[in-house]
Write a protein that holds these residues in place. Structure first.
Motif, short mmCIF file in Angstrom:
data_model
loop_
_atom_site.label_atom_id
_atom_site.label_comp_id
_atom_site.label_asym_id
_atom_site.label_seq_id
_atom_site.Cartn_x
_atom_site.Cartn_y
_atom_site.Cartn_z
N SER A 221 4.32 -1.23 -6.03
CA SER A 221 4.46 0.21 -6.26
C SER A 221 3.30 0.93 -5.58
O SER A 221 2.33 0.31 -5.16
N GLY A 222 3.41 2.22 -5.49
CA GLY A 222 2.34 2.99 -4.87
C GLY A 222 2.83 4.36 -4.44
O GLY A 222 3.85 4.85 -4.92
N MET A 223 2.11 4.94 -3.51
CA MET A 223 2.44 6.28 -3.02
C MET A 223 3.47 6.18 -1.89
O MET A 223 3.32 5.39 -0.96
N THR A 224 4.51 7.00 -1.98
CA THR A 224 5.57 7.01 -0.98
C THR A 224 5.35 8.16 -0.01
O THR A 224 5.29 9.32 -0.43
N ILE A 225 5.22 7.83 1.27
CA ILE A 225 5.07 8.87 2.30
C ILE A 225 6.21 8.73 3.31
O ILE A 225 6.72 7.63 3.53
N THR A 226 6.59 9.84 3.89
CA THR A 226 7.69 9.85 4.85
C THR A 226 7.16 10.07 6.26
O THR A 226 6.38 11.00 6.50
N GLY A 253 -4.66 8.36 5.61
CA GLY A 253 -3.80 9.48 5.24
C GLY A 253 -4.60 10.61 4.63
O GLY A 253 -5.34 10.41 3.66
N LYS A 254 -4.47 11.80 5.20
CA LYS A 254 -5.15 12.99 4.70
C LYS A 254 -4.24 14.20 4.91
O LYS A 254 -3.71 14.39 6.01
N GLY A 255 -4.07 14.99 3.86
CA GLY A 255 -3.27 16.21 4.01
C GLY A 255 -1.83 15.90 4.37
O GLY A 255 -1.11 15.25 3.62
N ASN A 256 -1.43 16.35 5.55
CA ASN A 256 -0.05 16.12 5.99
C ASN A 256 0.00 15.29 7.26
O ASN A 256 0.93 15.42 8.06
N ILE A 278 1.75 12.75 1.12
CA ILE A 278 0.41 12.18 0.91
C ILE A 278 -0.26 12.95 -0.22
O ILE A 278 -0.77 14.06 -0.01
N GLU A 279 -0.26 12.38 -1.40
CA GLU A 279 -0.84 13.04 -2.57
C GLU A 279 -2.32 12.70 -2.73
O GLU A 279 -3.11 13.52 -3.21
N THR A 280 -2.69 11.50 -2.36
CA THR A 280 -4.10 11.08 -2.41
C THR A 280 -4.47 10.42 -1.09
O THR A 280 -3.63 9.78 -0.45
N GLU A 281 -5.71 10.57 -0.68
CA GLU A 281 -6.14 9.98 0.59
C GLU A 281 -6.15 8.45 0.50
O GLU A 281 -6.38 7.88 -0.57
N PHE A 282 -5.89 7.81 1.63
CA PHE A 282 -5.92 6.35 1.67
C PHE A 282 -6.46 5.90 3.02
O PHE A 282 -6.42 6.63 4.01
N ARG A 283 -6.95 4.67 3.03
CA ARG A 283 -7.48 4.06 4.26
C ARG A 283 -7.13 2.58 4.25
O ARG A 283 -7.43 1.87 3.29
N ARG A 284 -6.49 2.11 5.32
CA ARG A 284 -6.07 0.71 5.38
C ARG A 284 -6.30 0.16 6.79
O ARG A 284 -6.14 0.87 7.79
N GLY A 285 -6.61 -1.13 6.84
CA GLY A 285 -6.61 -1.83 8.10
C GLY A 285 -5.32 -2.63 8.21
O GLY A 285 -4.89 -3.25 7.22
N VAL A 286 -4.67 -2.60 9.37
CA VAL A 286 -3.43 -3.35 9.55
C VAL A 286 -3.44 -4.03 10.92
O VAL A 286 -4.10 -3.57 11.85
#
Length: 339
Positions: A221-226, A253-256, A278-286
């Motif tokens: 589960s988590g934040m869903t972004i389009t 992810g920041k803002g829109n 994007i409701e909360t900022e996130f940072r990921r390495g992929v």
């Protein structure tokens, strides 16, 4: 010859069957009945026969055990091997066969990209067919990601795990012949596949060692972004040019919008793509390659679920109600400084 593992480089023609037996696989098809005499056709002879521009090609076995190919006004002689095999032909009544329609072969091929490339007994290197009689899951996993293609119209009931290198050959055969795949388990360690007039018997792997992918899907589960997957993939591809050997990019992810960046000895890259939700900022390495492959499965806007912790996975689920099919992809992140 597609099923040769290079340990065997010939076919055996006897009675009404043309047969290949490798260390792990049996492949055969019904052919013109030539009687009890056994003819061994080397790979080089098959190569020649394919190139002959005549409708008639005579194959003879000479007294000195050589194979003579005669066509037009030409003839070529081949030495027949004396080290022949005993093929594992299945002669018993077949159990109930499961059918995988040719129309989904392309989708299954995509799942095989998520299987381990090389055979390793310490990992799962096969494609998993998990059908409960109502729907069929086809799953590939390589340790850092997995993909599930679900066909809700396939009523097959089976649990088969087949090595990637073998299932890929069966898929290619079905695609080339434009035939459905029929399959069943014939023992605890073997499965039988039928593609048109061809029969292939392959070893199976231990299903009980496969990951519990259903629990992972249920709990994720988590934040869903389009996002638009085409725009996102193209941006990742450009930024990834400056990746180091670890092939890691950073998505934030920041803002829109989502920022995509990388920094290495080769240089640095930075791009942004628009995103919604994007409701909360996130940072990921992929992993750049794996992330691109995930996005390449889709062409219209998709929902991407970003796990609720820095070390949790990223997933995409897209359902096609009309075709009664769905695709789920799960990708674990890479560790980055400051994440």
């Amino acid at each position: 010859m597609k099923f040769s593992d290079k340990d065997v480089d010939y076919l055996i023609w006897q009675g009404s069957r043309l047969i290949m037996q490798t260390r792990n696989t049996t492949a055969y098809t019904d052919f013109n009945d030539i009687g009890d005499q056994k003819i061994i056709i080397p790979a080089k002879a098959i190569e020649l026969i394919k190139k002959i521009n005549s409708d008639v090609c005579d194959i003879e076995v000479e007294a000195d055990n050589n194979l003579l190919i005669k066509y037009n006004r030409a003839k070529t002689k081949f030495a027949m091997s004396t080290n022949t095999f005993e093929a594992n032909i299945y002669t018993e009544k077949l159990p109930k066969m499961n059918t995988i329609e040719n129309s989904v072969i392309g989708s299954i091929k995509k799942v095989t990209k998520y299987c381990f490339d090389k055979e390793d007994i310490s990992v799962m290197h096969g494609l998993y067919f998990n059908g409960n009689g109502k729907e069929l899951d086809i799953v590939g996993v390589d340790g850092r990601r997995f993909m599930v293609f679900k066909d809700k119209s396939c009523k097959s009931k089976m649990k088969l795990l087949v090595a990637k290198e073998q299932i890929e050959k069966i898929l290619n055969l079905a695609a080339g012949e434009v035939e459905d795949i029929k399959c069943c388990e014939i023992s605890e360690t073997k499965a039988l596949f039928q593609v048109g007039v061809y029969t292939i018997i392959v070893p199976t792997l231990a299903v009980d060692k496969f990951i519990d992918y259903k629990t992972i899907i249920k709990k994720h589960s988590g934040m869903t972004i389009t996002v638009n997957p085409v725009e996102f993939r193209n941006a990742v591809e450009r930024v990834a040019i400056t990746c180091d050997k670890k092939n890691c990019i950073v998505i934030e992810g920041k803002g829109n919008e989502i920022q995509i960046s990388t920094t290495s000895d080769r240089g640095s890259g930075y791009e942004t793509v628009t995103a919604a939700g994007i409701e909360t900022e996130f940072r990921r390495g992929v992993n750049a390659t794996w992330f691109k492959e995930m996005l390449a499965n889709f062409s219209s806007d998709i929902d991407v679920v970003i796990g609720s912790g820095d070390k949790t996975g990223i997933s995409v689920l897209v359902e096609n109600e009309e075709l009664k099919q769905s695709v789920f992809i799960y990708l674990l992140p890479m560790l980055i400084r400051g994440a």
